[in-house]
Design a protein around this motif. Structure first.
Motif, PDB file in Angstrom:
ATOM      1  N   ARG A  57       0.838  -1.198   0.000  1.00  0.00           N
ATOM      2  CA  ARG A  57       0.000   0.000   0.000  1.00  0.00           C
ATOM      3  C   ARG A  57       0.877   1.253   0.000  1.00  0.00           C
ATOM      4  NH1 ARG A  57      -3.183   0.605  -2.378  1.00  0.00           N
ATOM      5  NH2 ARG A  57      -4.970  -0.513  -1.528  1.00  0.00           N
ATOM      6  N   THR A  58       1.953   1.235   0.792  1.00  0.00           N
ATOM      7  CA  THR A  58       2.828   2.405   0.883  1.00  0.00           C
ATOM      8  C   THR A  58       3.428   2.735  -0.482  1.00  0.00           C
ATOM      9  OG1 THR A  58       3.299   1.895   3.205  1.00  0.00           O
ATOM     10  CG2 THR A  58       4.876   3.324   2.049  1.00  0.00           C
ATOM     11  N   ARG A  59       3.840   1.716  -1.243  1.00  0.00           N
ATOM     12  CA  ARG A  59       4.476   2.039  -2.534  1.00  0.00           C
ATOM     13  C   ARG A  59       3.466   2.449  -3.598  1.00  0.00           C
ATOM     14  NH1 ARG A  59       6.264  -3.495  -2.311  1.00  0.00           N
ATOM     15  NH2 ARG A  59       4.807  -4.812  -3.430  1.00  0.00           N
ATOM     16  N   THR A  60       2.210   1.979  -3.493  1.00  0.00           N
ATOM     17  CA  THR A  60       1.240   2.458  -4.477  1.00  0.00           C
ATOM     18  C   THR A  60       0.897   3.921  -4.226  1.00  0.00           C
ATOM     19  OG1 THR A  60      -0.642   1.657  -3.176  1.00  0.00           O
ATOM     20  CG2 THR A  60       0.131   0.245  -4.947  1.00  0.00           C
ATOM     21  N   VAL A  61       0.972   4.344  -2.966  1.00  0.00           N
ATOM     22  CA  VAL A  61       0.649   5.738  -2.652  1.00  0.00           C
ATOM     23  C   VAL A  61       1.854   6.645  -2.913  1.00  0.00           C
ATOM     24  CG1 VAL A  61      -0.017   7.341  -0.828  1.00  0.00           C
ATOM     25  CG2 VAL A  61      -1.085   5.083  -0.942  1.00  0.00           C
ATOM     26  N   HIS A  62       3.036   6.197  -2.494  1.00  0.00           N
ATOM     27  CA  HIS A  62       4.189   7.106  -2.485  1.00  0.00           C
ATOM     28  C   HIS A  62       5.315   6.722  -3.443  1.00  0.00           C
ATOM     29  CE1 HIS A  62       2.354   9.082   0.888  1.00  0.00           C
ATOM     30  NE2 HIS A  62       2.392   8.014   1.643  1.00  0.00           N
ATOM     31  N   GLY A  63       5.137   5.642  -4.202  1.00  0.00           N
ATOM     32  CA  GLY A  63       6.189   5.243  -5.130  1.00  0.00           C
ATOM     33  C   GLY A  63       7.203   4.322  -4.477  1.00  0.00           C
ATOM     34  N   PHE A  64       8.235   3.992  -5.248  1.00  0.00           N
ATOM     35  CA  PHE A  64       9.208   2.994  -4.806  1.00  0.00           C
ATOM     36  C   PHE A  64      10.198   3.550  -3.781  1.00  0.00           C
ATOM     37  CE2 PHE A  64       8.888   0.830  -9.250  1.00  0.00           C
ATOM     38  CZ  PHE A  64       7.654   0.326  -8.896  1.00  0.00           C
ATOM     39  N   HIS A  65      10.281   4.867  -3.648  1.00  0.00           N
ATOM     40  CA  HIS A  65      11.290   5.461  -2.766  1.00  0.00           C
ATOM     41  C   HIS A  65      10.658   6.507  -1.850  1.00  0.00           C
ATOM     42  CE1 HIS A  65      14.002   3.414  -5.444  1.00  0.00           C
ATOM     43  NE2 HIS A  65      13.577   4.130  -6.473  1.00  0.00           N
ATOM     44  N   PRO A  66       9.797   6.090  -0.928  1.00  0.00           N
ATOM     45  CA  PRO A  66       9.147   7.069  -0.032  1.00  0.00           C
ATOM     46  C   PRO A  66      10.186   7.837   0.783  1.00  0.00           C
ATOM     47  CG  PRO A  66       8.118   4.903   0.142  1.00  0.00           C
ATOM     48  CD  PRO A  66       9.387   4.713  -0.629  1.00  0.00           C
ATOM     49  N   THR A  67       9.927   9.114   0.964  1.00  0.00           N
ATOM     50  CA  THR A  67      10.902   9.944   1.681  1.00  0.00           C
ATOM     51  C   THR A  67      10.160  10.990   2.499  1.00  0.00           C
ATOM     52  OG1 THR A  67      12.873  11.322   1.402  1.00  0.00           O
ATOM     53  CG2 THR A  67      11.189  11.479  -0.330  1.00  0.00           C
ATOM     54  N   LYS A  68      10.844  12.038   2.884  1.00  0.00           N
ATOM     55  CA  LYS A  68      10.261  13.094   3.721  1.00  0.00           C
ATOM     56  C   LYS A  68       8.905  13.543   3.160  1.00  0.00           C
ATOM     57  CE  LYS A  68      11.248  17.728   5.470  1.00  0.00           C
ATOM     58  NZ  LYS A  68      12.263  18.818   5.578  1.00  0.00           N
ATOM     59  N   TRP A 293     -12.135   8.025 -19.584  1.00  0.00           N
ATOM     60  CA  TRP A 293     -12.395   9.478 -19.488  1.00  0.00           C
ATOM     61  C   TRP A 293     -12.603   9.871 -18.027  1.00  0.00           C
ATOM     62  CZ3 TRP A 293     -17.240  11.239 -17.724  1.00  0.00           C
ATOM     63  CH2 TRP A 293     -17.430  12.623 -17.767  1.00  0.00           C
ATOM     64  N   TRP A 294     -13.374   9.045 -17.323  1.00  0.00           N
ATOM     65  CA  TRP A 294     -13.658   9.383 -15.921  1.00  0.00           C
ATOM     66  C   TRP A 294     -12.358   9.440 -15.118  1.00  0.00           C
ATOM     67  CZ3 TRP A 294     -13.118   8.383 -10.884  1.00  0.00           C
ATOM     68  CH2 TRP A 294     -14.027   8.981 -10.007  1.00  0.00           C
ATOM     69  N   GLU A 295     -11.477   8.467 -15.329  1.00  0.00           N
ATOM     70  CA  GLU A 295     -10.192   8.465 -14.621  1.00  0.00           C
ATOM     71  C   GLU A 295      -9.402   9.737 -14.924  1.00  0.00           C
ATOM     72  OE1 GLU A 295      -7.908   5.005 -15.613  1.00  0.00           O
ATOM     73  OE2 GLU A 295      -8.682   3.869 -13.898  1.00  0.00           O
ATOM     74  N   GLN A 300      -8.131  11.521  -8.471  1.00  0.00           N
ATOM     75  CA  GLN A 300      -7.173  12.385  -7.785  1.00  0.00           C
ATOM     76  C   GLN A 300      -5.845  11.681  -7.531  1.00  0.00           C
ATOM     77  OE1 GLN A 300      -7.839  15.697  -6.875  1.00  0.00           O
ATOM     78  NE2 GLN A 300      -9.624  15.376  -8.159  1.00  0.00           N
ATOM     79  N   ALA A 301      -5.878  10.365  -7.449  1.00  0.00           N
ATOM     80  CA  ALA A 301      -4.674   9.608  -7.100  1.00  0.00           C
ATOM     81  C   ALA A 301      -4.170   8.856  -8.320  1.00  0.00           C
ATOM     82  CB  ALA A 301      -4.998   8.621  -5.986  1.00  0.00           C
ATOM     83  N   HIS A 302      -2.994   8.227  -8.175  1.00  0.00           N
ATOM     84  CA  HIS A 302      -2.546   7.319  -9.218  1.00  0.00           C
ATOM     85  C   HIS A 302      -3.531   6.163  -9.309  1.00  0.00           C
ATOM     86  CE1 HIS A 302       1.280   9.287  -9.869  1.00  0.00           C
ATOM     87  NE2 HIS A 302       1.464   9.333  -8.561  1.00  0.00           N
ATOM     88  N   ALA A 303      -3.711   5.624 -10.517  1.00  0.00           N
ATOM     89  CA  ALA A 303      -4.649   4.500 -10.693  1.00  0.00           C
ATOM     90  C   ALA A 303      -4.276   3.363  -9.750  1.00  0.00           C
ATOM     91  CB  ALA A 303      -4.628   4.034 -12.139  1.00  0.00           C
ATOM     92  N   GLY A 304      -5.254   2.875  -9.006  1.00  0.00           N
ATOM     93  CA  GLY A 304      -5.017   1.774  -8.075  1.00  0.00           C
ATOM     94  C   GLY A 304      -4.614   2.202  -6.690  1.00  0.00           C
ATOM     95  N   ALA A 305      -4.315   3.480  -6.513  1.00  0.00           N
ATOM     96  CA  ALA A 305      -3.917   3.984  -5.198  1.00  0.00           C
ATOM     97  C   ALA A 305      -5.034   4.855  -4.625  1.00  0.00           C
ATOM     98  CB  ALA A 305      -2.636   4.798  -5.313  1.00  0.00           C
ATOM     99  N   PRO A 306      -5.180   4.883  -3.308  1.00  0.00           N
ATOM    100  CA  PRO A 306      -6.201   5.747  -2.723  1.00  0.00           C
ATOM    101  C   PRO A 306      -5.747   7.201  -2.710  1.00  0.00           C
ATOM    102  CG  PRO A 306      -4.975   4.658  -1.002  1.00  0.00           C
ATOM    103  CD  PRO A 306      -4.452   4.112  -2.297  1.00  0.00           C
ATOM    104  N   ALA A 307      -6.701   8.104  -2.740  1.00  0.00           N
ATOM    105  CA  ALA A 307      -6.383   9.508  -2.500  1.00  0.00           C
ATOM    106  C   ALA A 307      -6.098   9.661  -1.011  1.00  0.00           C
ATOM    107  CB  ALA A 307      -7.555  10.386  -2.906  1.00  0.00           C
ATOM    108  N   ILE A 308      -5.075  10.428  -0.642  1.00  0.00           N
ATOM    109  CA  ILE A 308      -4.723  10.534   0.781  1.00  0.00           C
ATOM    110  C   ILE A 308      -4.897  11.941   1.314  1.00  0.00           C
ATOM    111  CG2 ILE A 308      -3.165   8.571   0.691  1.00  0.00           C
ATOM    112  CD1 ILE A 308      -0.844  10.682   0.774  1.00  0.00           C
ATOM    113  N   GLU A 309      -5.456  12.832   0.493  1.00  0.00           N
ATOM    114  CA  GLU A 309      -5.747  14.162   1.003  1.00  0.00           C
ATOM    115  C   GLU A 309      -7.108  14.110   1.696  1.00  0.00           C
ATOM    116  OE1 GLU A 309      -4.911  13.700  -2.263  1.00  0.00           O
ATOM    117  OE2 GLU A 309      -2.818  14.264  -1.995  1.00  0.00           O
ATOM    118  N   ALA A 310      -7.148  14.609   2.929  1.00  0.00           N
ATOM    119  CA  ALA A 310      -8.420  14.587   3.669  1.00  0.00           C
ATOM    120  C   ALA A 310      -9.338  15.667   3.150  1.00  0.00           C
ATOM    121  CB  ALA A 310      -8.157  14.786   5.145  1.00  0.00           C
TER     122      ALA A 310
END
Lengths: 310, 54
Positions: A57-68, A293-295, A300-310
């Motif tokens: 889940r972390t890499r779908t949201v933040h990519g392969f190299h999560p950082t600050k 088209w809808w996507e 708001q997020a990358h396809a397959g990843a959840p949006a994380i902005e509240a």
């Protein structure tokens, strides 16, 4: 700036790991002592070990190299932000590779015994009653990795120096387990095992204020929402004779929607439809166009990843 | 007017997403939403093609 209040410090020697109760609002700093050392990391909800940090889940949201500025997320169905990466002086972490294991060193290098992250994690987690089966995919701090043209993950040497560090802010009470990566015959830690420094300190008001708000949604379920909330405590698997499936949104029912297209719209459809996938099934091709088209327009997020902005 | 009828097969979840989109005022009904999607999607692809040929 408010001075940070240090509550604990350790030197993590090569070949070892440490389970640390990191309470909400505390920060764990994982710091290079000499430089060039990878740290593997596991994390559990301190009050329910079945909730654990999920690299997938972390890499779908933040990519392969999560950082600050990114989070470590727990696995579905919890999917909560467990930790926030408050600081990262290097910016090169990895969520592609699993922890190294005894099997890797025996199968690839012929070692009967060798320091390895799985067994180091298991030994550190044993202090809290966990078993080797509880070790999960590791968040690999300071590990320099990528994906080659053939789609294989690779690792290479790192350029970290003494004092480089990652600060992890707990957003819930967790058991945090860093370990010194056991790989000394790979490039991971530049072919040597070195100590790491661990420091726990209280987050300042400014630290806490820097954390973005994440969503609180009904889909983030906890045991109170489970049909079976009891943790299975034996090893064999047996069928429940009373089981009746209750899959959500079933049965899936198809509805036919007639859409009248003008000649101009038919020309548009013919120009963009994916005939290599849908052949002469214009209805399937038009459905694809609708949701593609809808996507493009609303997602708001990358396809397959959840949006994380509240 | 010469029209071609295309019959989309959509499940209840896909229809729900369409209906929520319609509720935002994007289109007056489901068929209109599909036609809007087609026109905008085709225009977008046309613009991409024009951009890549420059």
């Amino acid at each position: 700036m408010t001075t940070r209040k240090i509550t604990s410090e350790w030197i993590l020697e090569p070949g070892t790991g440490k389970a640390i109760e990191l309470l909400k609002g505390q920060v764990l700093r994982i710091e290079q002592v000499e430089g060039g050392q990878c740290a593997d990391f596991n994390c559990f909800n301190l009050h329910d070990y079945k909730e654990f940090m999920h690299c997938g889940r972390t890499r779908t949201v933040h990519g392969f190299h999560p950082t600050k500025g990114t989070f470590m997320w727990s696995a579905p169905p919890r999917e909560r932000a467990m930790l926030y990466i408050l600081e990262d002086t290097v910016g090169r972490n990895d969520v592609l590779f699993p922890r190294c294991s005894a099997y890797v060193y025996e199968a690839a290098y012929g070692f009967s015994v060798h320091t390895n992250c799985h067994d180091i994690q298991a030994e550190a987690q044993r202090e809290y009653g966990l078993t080797p089966d509880d070790v999960h995919d590791s968040f690999n701090l300071f590990m320099c990795t990528g994906v080659d043209a053939d789609g294989h993950a690779y690792m290479t040497r790192q350029t970290t120096k003494a004092g480089d560090h990652v600060d992890l802010l707990a957003l819930m009470d967790v058991l945090a387990i860093p370990n010194v990566c056991g790989a000394d015959v790979m490039k991971t830690s530049n072919f040597a095992l070195k100590p790491l420094k661990l420091t726990v300190f209280e987050a300042t008001e400014a630290d806490l204020a820097s954390v973005p708000t994440t969503p609180v949604l009904a889909s983030q379920r906890t045991p109170k929402d489970f049909k079976n909330p009891v943790i299975k405590s034996d090893r064999g698997l047996r069928r429940d004779p009373d089981y009746r499936p209750e899959f959500p949104n079933t049965p899936i029912v198809l509805t036919e929607l007639p859409v009248a297209l003008t000649a101009e719209e038919v020309t548009m459809l013919n120009a963009v439809k994916l005939t290599d996938i849908y052949g002469d099934d214009d209805a399937a091709a038009l459905r694809d166009i609708l949701f593609s088209w809808w996507e493009e327009r609303f997602l708001q997020a990358h396809a397959g990843a959840p949006a994380i902005e509240a | 007017m010469n029209e071609t009828i295309v019959k989309l097969r959509l499940n209840q979840q896909q229809l729900e997403l369409m209906d929520r989109t319609i509720a935002q005022g994007v289109a007056p009904d489901r068929a209109a939403l599909v036609r809007l999607a087609l026109r905008e999607y085709a225009a977008s692809r046309k613009a991409e093609t024009a951009g890549s040929s420059r």
